[in-house]
Scaffold this motif. Structure first.
Motif, PDB file in Angstrom:
ATOM      1  N   ASN A 101       0.821  -1.192   0.000  1.00 19.65           N
ATOM      2  CA  ASN A 101       0.000   0.000   0.000  1.00 19.65           C
ATOM      3  C   ASN A 101       0.863   1.253   0.000  1.00 19.65           C
ATOM      4  O   ASN A 101       2.061   1.220   0.230  1.00 19.65           O
ATOM      5  CB  ASN A 101      -1.016  -0.014   1.148  1.00 19.65           C
ATOM      6  CG  ASN A 101      -0.380   0.152   2.513  1.00 19.65           C
ATOM      7  OD1 ASN A 101       0.687   0.745   2.674  1.00 19.65           O
ATOM      8  ND2 ASN A 101      -1.048  -0.357   3.527  1.00 19.65           N
ATOM      9  N   LYS A 118       1.147   3.903   1.923  1.00 17.75           N
ATOM     10  CA  LYS A 118       1.839   4.364   3.126  1.00 17.75           C
ATOM     11  C   LYS A 118       3.148   3.603   3.330  1.00 17.75           C
ATOM     12  O   LYS A 118       4.188   4.201   3.618  1.00 17.75           O
ATOM     13  CB  LYS A 118       0.936   4.204   4.351  1.00 17.75           C
ATOM     14  CG  LYS A 118       1.517   4.873   5.587  1.00 17.75           C
ATOM     15  CD  LYS A 118       0.519   4.913   6.723  1.00 17.75           C
ATOM     16  CE  LYS A 118       0.427   3.596   7.431  1.00 17.75           C
ATOM     17  NZ  LYS A 118      -0.326   3.694   8.699  1.00 17.75           N
ATOM     18  N   ASP A 168       0.826   5.796  13.895  1.00 17.81           N
ATOM     19  CA  ASP A 168       1.420   6.630  12.866  1.00 17.81           C
ATOM     20  C   ASP A 168       2.424   7.565  13.495  1.00 17.81           C
ATOM     21  O   ASP A 168       2.196   8.755  13.654  1.00 17.81           O
ATOM     22  CB  ASP A 168       0.338   7.431  12.134  1.00 17.81           C
ATOM     23  CG  ASP A 168      -0.510   6.524  11.272  1.00 17.81           C
ATOM     24  OD1 ASP A 168      -1.705   6.784  11.165  1.00 17.81           O
ATOM     25  OD2 ASP A 168       0.050   5.574  10.709  1.00 17.81           O
ATOM     26  N   ASP A 176      -3.929   0.227   7.897  1.00 16.11           N
ATOM     27  CA  ASP A 176      -3.398   1.572   7.750  1.00 16.11           C
ATOM     28  C   ASP A 176      -2.469   1.959   8.889  1.00 16.11           C
ATOM     29  O   ASP A 176      -1.676   2.879   8.750  1.00 16.11           O
ATOM     30  CB  ASP A 176      -4.541   2.586   7.666  1.00 16.11           C
ATOM     31  CG  ASP A 176      -5.369   2.358   6.413  1.00 16.11           C
ATOM     32  OD1 ASP A 176      -4.752   2.123   5.368  1.00 16.11           O
ATOM     33  OD2 ASP A 176      -6.605   2.416   6.512  1.00 16.11           O
ATOM     34  N   ASN A 233       3.050   0.358  10.243  1.00 11.13           N
ATOM     35  CA  ASN A 233       4.178   1.110   9.704  1.00 11.13           C
ATOM     36  C   ASN A 233       5.377   0.231   9.402  1.00 11.13           C
ATOM     37  O   ASN A 233       6.479   0.728   9.210  1.00 11.13           O
ATOM     38  CB  ASN A 233       4.601   2.194  10.695  1.00 11.13           C
ATOM     39  CG  ASN A 233       3.694   3.406  10.611  1.00 11.13           C
ATOM     40  OD1 ASN A 233       3.024   3.609   9.611  1.00 11.13           O
ATOM     41  ND2 ASN A 233       3.667   4.193  11.658  1.00 11.13           N
ATOM     42  N   ASP A 269      -6.666   4.689  -1.998  1.00  6.80           N
ATOM     43  CA  ASP A 269      -5.518   4.534  -1.096  1.00  6.80           C
ATOM     44  C   ASP A 269      -4.685   5.801  -1.217  1.00  6.80           C
ATOM     45  O   ASP A 269      -3.950   5.978  -2.192  1.00  6.80           O
ATOM     46  CB  ASP A 269      -4.714   3.293  -1.481  1.00  6.80           C
ATOM     47  CG  ASP A 269      -3.595   2.981  -0.492  1.00  6.80           C
ATOM     48  OD1 ASP A 269      -3.529   3.647   0.564  1.00  6.80           O
ATOM     49  OD2 ASP A 269      -2.779   2.079  -0.771  1.00  6.80           O
ATOM     50  N   SER A 278      -2.127   8.857   0.789  1.00  5.54           N
ATOM     51  CA  SER A 278      -1.216   9.110   1.906  1.00  5.54           C
ATOM     52  C   SER A 278      -0.761  10.559   1.855  1.00  5.54           C
ATOM     53  O   SER A 278      -0.691  11.168   0.784  1.00  5.54           O
ATOM     54  CB  SER A 278      -0.002   8.175   1.848  1.00  5.54           C
ATOM     55  OG  SER A 278       0.852   8.398   2.960  1.00  5.54           O
ATOM     56  N   ASN A 279      -0.428  11.110   3.052  1.00  4.09           N
ATOM     57  CA  ASN A 279       0.114  12.469   3.105  1.00  4.09           C
ATOM     58  C   ASN A 279       1.614  12.430   3.334  1.00  4.09           C
ATOM     59  O   ASN A 279       2.236  11.363   3.407  1.00  4.09           O
ATOM     60  CB  ASN A 279      -0.604  13.297   4.185  1.00  4.09           C
ATOM     61  CG  ASN A 279      -0.431  12.724   5.588  1.00  4.09           C
ATOM     62  OD1 ASN A 279       0.483  11.942   5.849  1.00  4.09           O
ATOM     63  ND2 ASN A 279      -1.298  13.112   6.496  1.00  4.09           N
ATOM     64  N   ALA A 284       3.318  10.240   5.880  1.00  6.14           N
ATOM     65  CA  ALA A 284       3.096   8.797   5.678  1.00  6.14           C
ATOM     66  C   ALA A 284       1.905   8.308   6.489  1.00  6.14           C
ATOM     67  O   ALA A 284       1.895   7.194   7.002  1.00  6.14           O
ATOM     68  CB  ALA A 284       4.344   7.989   6.014  1.00  6.14           C
ATOM     69  N   GLN A 285       0.878   9.139   6.597  1.00  5.41           N
ATOM     70  CA  GLN A 285      -0.367   8.761   7.243  1.00  5.41           C
ATOM     71  C   GLN A 285      -1.440   8.566   6.184  1.00  5.41           C
ATOM     72  O   GLN A 285      -1.514   9.314   5.204  1.00  5.41           O
ATOM     73  CB  GLN A 285      -0.809   9.848   8.233  1.00  5.41           C
ATOM     74  CG  GLN A 285       0.157  10.053   9.389  1.00  5.41           C
ATOM     75  CD  GLN A 285      -0.223  11.251  10.248  1.00  5.41           C
ATOM     76  OE1 GLN A 285      -0.837  12.198   9.767  1.00  5.41           O
ATOM     77  NE2 GLN A 285       0.144  11.205  11.512  1.00  5.41           N
ATOM     78  N   SER A 286      -2.265   7.562   6.369  1.00  2.02           N
ATOM     79  CA  SER A 286      -3.347   7.312   5.423  1.00  2.02           C
ATOM     80  C   SER A 286      -4.379   8.432   5.495  1.00  2.02           C
ATOM     81  O   SER A 286      -4.702   8.927   6.572  1.00  2.02           O
ATOM     82  CB  SER A 286      -4.026   5.975   5.733  1.00  2.02           C
ATOM     83  OG  SER A 286      -3.128   4.907   5.553  1.00  2.02           O
ATOM     84  N   CYS A 330      -1.196   8.415  -4.288  1.00  2.00           N
ATOM     85  CA  CYS A 330      -2.476   7.706  -4.293  1.00  2.00           C
ATOM     86  C   CYS A 330      -2.463   6.538  -5.261  1.00  2.00           C
ATOM     87  O   CYS A 330      -1.722   6.525  -6.241  1.00  2.00           O
ATOM     88  CB  CYS A 330      -3.623   8.649  -4.662  1.00  2.00           C
ATOM     89  SG  CYS A 330      -3.714   9.058  -6.431  1.00  2.00           S
TER      90      CYS A 330
END
Length: 306
Positions: free
Chosen positions: A2, A4, A80, A120, A123, A214, A216-217, A220-222, A279
């Protein structure tokens, strides 16, 4: 893997590459009689950090070659906390993942898919080699909807007309840009998709469904989005679609009208987008009635790159 996990892995690899080679050209050889491995060049680091939006047919058979990381059940106890905290947890996470995999081996396929959509908070950094990282388009995902998508009105028609079911085809959009070291924040047009209405298509409503999200910012957070499907209405006027306006981050597909032989554009719009850097986004359509002929970045999404 995924998005992240991919971001965390890339961030660690790039950080190590910069530390060891100071973004110099790739080098290998010996030092004090000991062989040294080649490091990533600055160009290779840049190629890892940025991938322009691509939209391609999604091959569901890819689930047969899924990344083993996706089967882990190591959600419990992980938060996270960012990539810096991940490095110290790798050894424990790997042993926990192994035991989690063994304990879940008796689960059926639908159970595994649900676990994958709820990972999610995992990590754990996957084991990646240099060749894997230099081909960031090789994204292996497991088919299915995320929690927000399954809670949306995906099974209903938003156009006010009778729906017609046919063979579903799925397209996958993949994008990532870490080069600016910040989130891309925008509302409005995200992705556009053009469909030709086939000459043999009967009058009716043909849904355009959001199948998977899917995001992520930079941390690295969903990033979760609730979703609303759209439709192509043939032979009559489509009822305009609307956001839920419940305060959540949303993605809404538009409803559009057309006649056999026409080419129409469905737009996926965002609202309350908190910011993203990557994404994987999938949408489906009735290929018996519609032919996908192209797509790309919406004007508001592409406007953030300038």
């Amino acid at each position: 893997m995924n998005i992240k996990k991919k971001l965390i892995a890339i961030a660690l690899v790039c950080a190590m590459a910069v530390s060891f080679s100071a973004c110099s050209d790739k080098k290998s050889g010996t030092k004090n009689g000991v062989a040294t491995n080649a490091t990533l060049s600055s160009e290779e680091i840049q190629s890892l950090q940025k991938h322009d939006l691509t939209i391609e047919p999604y091959d569901e058979s890819a689930e047969n070659a899924q990344d083993p990381v996706e089967n882990s059940n190591s959600d419990a106890g992980n938060n996270d906390t960012g990539s810096a905290a991940v490095q110290g947890e790798n050894n424990n996470s790997s042993s926990n993942n192994q035991s989690g995999n063994n304990s879940s081996s008796g689960n059926n396929n639908s159970g595994n898919n649900n676990n994958n959509n709820n990972n999610d908070d995992d990590n754990t950094v996957p084991s990646l080699n240099e060749d894997d990282l230099l081909h960031p388009t090789d994204v292996v995902m497991i088919p299915g909807k995320n929690q927000d998508s399954s809670e949306s009105d995906n099974s209903s028609d938003n156009s006010g007309n009778e729906t017609t079911a046919g063979k579903k085809e799925i397209m996958q959009a993949w994008w990532m840009d870490l080069s600016k070291s910040k989130d891309f924040v925008f509302d409005g047009e995200f992705i556009t998709a053009q469909f030709k209405i086939k000459d043999t298509t009967a009058n009716g409503t043909y849904p355009v469904t959001i199948e998977w999200t899917d995001f992520s910012n930079w941390d690295a957070q969903s990033v979760k989005f609730s979703t609303t499907d759209g439709a192509v209405v043939v032979g009559s006027e489509a009822t305009p679609n609307s956001f839920k306006n419940d305060g959540s981050a949303e993605i809404m597909a538009t409803n559009v009208s057309g006649n056999p032989g026409d080419t129409v554009t469905v737009t996926f719009n965002m609202k309350n987008n908190p910011g993203i850097v990557a994404c994987v986004f999938r949408f489906g359509y009735d290929s018996d009635a519609l032919e996908y002929v192209g797509g790309g970045s919406g004007k508001d999404f592409s406007g953030t790159f300038s």
